[in-house]
Write an enzyme that holds these catalytic residues in place. Structure first.
Site, PDB file in Angstrom:
ATOM      1  N   ARG A  12       0.811  -1.213   0.000  1.00 29.49           N
ATOM      2  CA  ARG A  12       0.000   0.000   0.000  1.00 29.49           C
ATOM      3  C   ARG A  12       0.850   1.272   0.000  1.00 29.49           C
ATOM      4  NH1 ARG A  12      -5.142  -1.113   4.071  1.00 29.49           N
ATOM      5  NH2 ARG A  12      -6.534  -1.888   2.450  1.00 29.49           N
ATOM      6  N   GLY A  49      -6.992  -8.189   1.092  1.00 32.76           N
ATOM      7  CA  GLY A  49      -5.677  -8.476   1.640  1.00 32.76           C
ATOM      8  C   GLY A  49      -5.303  -9.952   1.578  1.00 32.76           C
TER       9      GLY A  49
END
Ligand code: 3PG
Ligand code: MG
Length: 395
Positions: free
Chosen positions: A52, A345
């Site tokens: 990220r 995720g």
């Protein structure tokens, strides 16, 4: 939220080019650096997966190249409105400094109760001293929190490059997916995903369901699922979905199960006996992965697809004994010519463990956000940006 035209969620979004000149100006960039941390031998924390952080670099670099003074701000974990050293952003700051030196990172936004409450005075303090705002926090844009929806009403604002790309790709699945379009949905919480499954069912040619959530569907269809988790409250919704879906919905036909006295491992093998069952799972056995016949059927569908969206693991993949289903799907996506979009995720972690992330068409940085965008066609963070003073159509 506003109407979503056939143009999709990109319509009306201000982009970096729509900002006034940022040279010498102070720019607040909302990022989603809510990343997994792990402990070093000396007890300090470090960033375990910087996906990220790297994903926000194009925006940070774009602003830096134009001479902006940049402050990034993120939440980290769920500290519930209080300062908590476990959720201090220091380890994230350390990694960011290695990747993009000279960019300031503010302390965890969720240390203040005003963030999640979308409190006006908190927004006032947040934007104080800034000349412009950029939202590059796709993974948080389904949250109507202060730092997401507040600043665009106060400052010239823009979607960063990551947010833009996420909305282009996921919005494209809504407006013009290449067909056949196949969605694969797994994971545990069926109740959280009923809405998106209903909406996907209207858009896709095939919907493949695996993972723990599949047992609620199997139970709703009259199967015995042994000791597998079933969400009683979602049974009726699942039964309705099965009835509406016809052969567009593909459920597991066999299961790799664990004997009741055993346990699932986390990052390693757990204990106990395994068996594969077709159809019903006997009492005392808990499903842990889709079985080999299901894998064959899923791969058949994937092979013929032009677009695939995948969210959620198909088994308890942290335990290598139950990773075969997720691994097989990841490998099939990697070798197929379909445009593959992966969100969440766990699915992203499965891919990166196999070294296959680069073989996907797109890996989303958002889990909940990607599902909500596919379900509703819009997100609170996007709607707020469309109402910024400099948004196209408003100036
Ligand atoms: C995420 O990791 O899902 C996003 O950063 C949002 O976090 P949240 O689920 O705690 O709001
Ligand atoms: Mg989440």
């Amino acid at each position: 939220m506003g109407d979503i035209s056939a143009a999709g969620p990109m319509a009306g979004l201000p982009l970096l080019e729509d900002l006034p000149d940022v040279g010498g100006r102070s720019v607040l960039v909302r990022v989603d650096f809510n990343v997994p941390l792990s402990e070093r031998p000396d007890g300090t924390l470090q960033v375990d997966d910087d996906f990220r952080i790297r994903a926000a670099l194009p925006t940070l670099n774009w602003l830096a190249e134009r001479g902006a003074r940049i402050t990034a701000a993120t939440h980290l974990g769920r500290p519930k409105g209080k300062a908590d050293p476990r959720y201090d952003v220091a380890p994230v700051r350390e990694r960011l400094d290695e990747l993009a030196p000279g960019i300031e990172l503010a302390q965890n936004l969720r240390f203040d109760p005003g963030e999640e409450a979308d409190d006006r005075t908190f927004v006032d303090r947040l934007v104080d001293g800034f000349d412009a705002y950029v939202n590059d926090a796709f993974g948080s844009s389904h949250r109507a929190h202060a730092s997401i929806v507040g600043p665009p009403a106060r400052l010239p604002s823009a979607a960063g490059r990551l947010l833009q790309r996420e909305v282009e790709v996921l919005g494209g699945l809504l407006t013009h997916p290449a067909r056949p379009f196949v969605a694969i949905v797994g994971g545990l919480k069926v109740a959280d995903k009923i809405g998106v499954l209903q909406s996907l069912l209207d858009r896709v040619d095939r919907l493949l369901v695996g993972g723990a959530m599949a047992y609620t569907f199997l139970a709703a269809g009259g199967r015995q699922v042994g000791a597998s988790p079933v969400d009683q409250a979602a049974l009726e919704h699942c039964a309705a979905l099965i009835a509406r879906a016809g052969d567009r919905l593909v459920l597991p036909v066999d299961t790799v199960a664990l004997a009741r006295e055993g346990s699932f491992g986390r990052g390693e093998q757990g204990s106990g006996r395994l068996a594969a069952y077709s159809g019903d799972i006997p009492a005392g056995w808990e499903g842990g992965d889709i079985g080999p016949e299901t894998v064959r059927r899923f791969l058949d569908v994937i092979t013929g697809a032009a677009t695939v969206f995948w969210n959620g693991p198909l088994g308890v993949f942290e335990d290598p004994r139950f990773a075969s289903g997720s691994d097989a799907v990841a490998e099939a996506l990697a070798s197929s010519n379909a445009f593959s979009v992966v969100g969440g995720g766990d699915s992203a972690a499965a891919l990166s463990r196999l070294g296959l992330s680069d073989k996907m068409g797109f890996v989303s940085t958002g889990g909940g956000a990607s599902l909500e965008l596919l379900e509703k066609g819009d997100l609170p963070g996007l709607d707020a940006l469309r109402h910024a003073p400099n948004a196209p159509g408003r100036i």
